[in-house]
Structure formats: C-alpha cells, structure tokens
Design a protein around this motif. Structure first.
Motif, PDB file in Angstrom:
ATOM      1  N   GLU A   4       0.834  -1.193   0.000  1.00 43.69           N
ATOM      2  CA  GLU A   4       0.000   0.000   0.000  1.00 43.69           C
ATOM      3  C   GLU A   4       0.873   1.249   0.000  1.00 43.69           C
ATOM      4  N   ARG A   5       1.954   1.232   0.758  1.00 44.66           N
ATOM      5  CA  ARG A   5       2.847   2.385   0.815  1.00 44.66           C
ATOM      6  C   ARG A   5       3.483   2.636  -0.546  1.00 44.66           C
ATOM      7  N   LEU A   6       3.908   1.584  -1.219  1.00 45.26           N
ATOM      8  CA  LEU A   6       4.553   1.744  -2.513  1.00 45.26           C
ATOM      9  C   LEU A   6       3.560   2.212  -3.563  1.00 45.26           C
ATOM     10  N   THR A   7       2.349   1.696  -3.542  1.00 52.81           N
ATOM     11  CA  THR A   7       1.327   2.115  -4.486  1.00 52.81           C
ATOM     12  C   THR A   7       0.991   3.585  -4.283  1.00 52.81           C
ATOM     13  N   THR A   8       0.865   4.011  -3.038  1.00 52.73           N
ATOM     14  CA  THR A   8       0.560   5.402  -2.733  1.00 52.73           C
ATOM     15  C   THR A   8       1.689   6.314  -3.203  1.00 52.73           C
ATOM     16  N   ALA A   9       2.921   5.854  -3.079  1.00 54.36           N
ATOM     17  CA  ALA A   9       4.069   6.673  -3.477  1.00 54.36           C
ATOM     18  C   ALA A   9       4.005   7.017  -4.956  1.00 54.36           C
ATOM     19  N   GLU A  10       3.503   6.097  -5.767  1.00 55.51           N
ATOM     20  CA  GLU A  10       3.421   6.356  -7.198  1.00 55.51           C
ATOM     21  C   GLU A  10       2.327   7.378  -7.511  1.00 55.51           C
ATOM     22  N   SER A  11       1.251   7.366  -6.738  1.00 50.04           N
ATOM     23  CA  SER A  11       0.140   8.255  -7.038  1.00 50.04           C
ATOM     24  C   SER A  11       0.317   9.649  -6.436  1.00 50.04           C
ATOM     25  N   PRO A  13       3.267  11.496  -3.803  1.00 49.42           N
ATOM     26  CA  PRO A  13       4.405  11.345  -2.890  1.00 49.42           C
ATOM     27  C   PRO A  13       4.183  11.986  -1.521  1.00 49.42           C
ATOM     28  N   ILE A  14       3.359  13.024  -1.446  1.00 51.19           N
ATOM     29  CA  ILE A  14       3.086  13.649  -0.151  1.00 51.19           C
ATOM     30  C   ILE A  14       2.272  12.706   0.722  1.00 51.19           C
ATOM     31  N   ASP A  15       1.225  12.140   0.133  1.00 53.19           N
ATOM     32  CA  ASP A  15       0.416  11.177   0.884  1.00 53.19           C
ATOM     33  C   ASP A  15       1.240   9.958   1.273  1.00 53.19           C
ATOM     34  N   ALA A  16       2.151   9.543   0.394  1.00 59.61           N
ATOM     35  CA  ALA A  16       2.996   8.388   0.683  1.00 59.61           C
ATOM     36  C   ALA A  16       3.914   8.665   1.873  1.00 59.61           C
TER      37      ALA A  16
END
Length: 66
Positions: A4-11, A13-16
């Motif tokens: 989930e962290r890696l997926t969020t990072a792609e969409s 970066p602030i949220d990640a």
C-alpha cells in the motif's frame, strides 16, 4: 501494508510520506529535514572530491541552498 505504501508513493508522494510515518506530520517533516541534511552532507563530500576541471568550473551552490 508495504505494498500500500509503494502504491501510494506512485500516485501522490506527499500522501505516501505521510502514510509511511503513520499520518504524523511532525514525524514526516522531521524525516524530510534529516534526509535533506544527509543529502547536503553528501553533496559537500562530492564537492570536495570532484575537481573544478571535471565540472568545467560549475559547482552546486546558491541555487540549491534554501
């Protein structure tokens, strides 16, 4: 959880970054400032190791400093 962290990072970066630190903004900012400090130290080491001739006189400086 890591996926989930890696997926969020792609969409976003602030949220990640926030998610990586459990949504704690102070922890996120602290980590980013520590990362910046480490990168500045690495840049200083690189500056000391690279000759001006190799970079044709250019060295990172004021444009990087914030």
């Amino acid at each position: 959880m890591l996926a989930e962290r890696l997926t969020t990072a792609e969409s976003n970066p602030i949220d990640a970054a926030m998610a990586w630190h459990g949504g704690d903004p102070r922890a996120t900012i602290d980590a980013l400032l520590k990362d910046r400090e480490w990168l500045c130290e690495q840049l200083a080491i690189a500056q000391a190791c690279i000759s001006k001739g190799y970079t044709r006189g250019w060295l990172p400086g004021a444009e990087f400093e914030g």
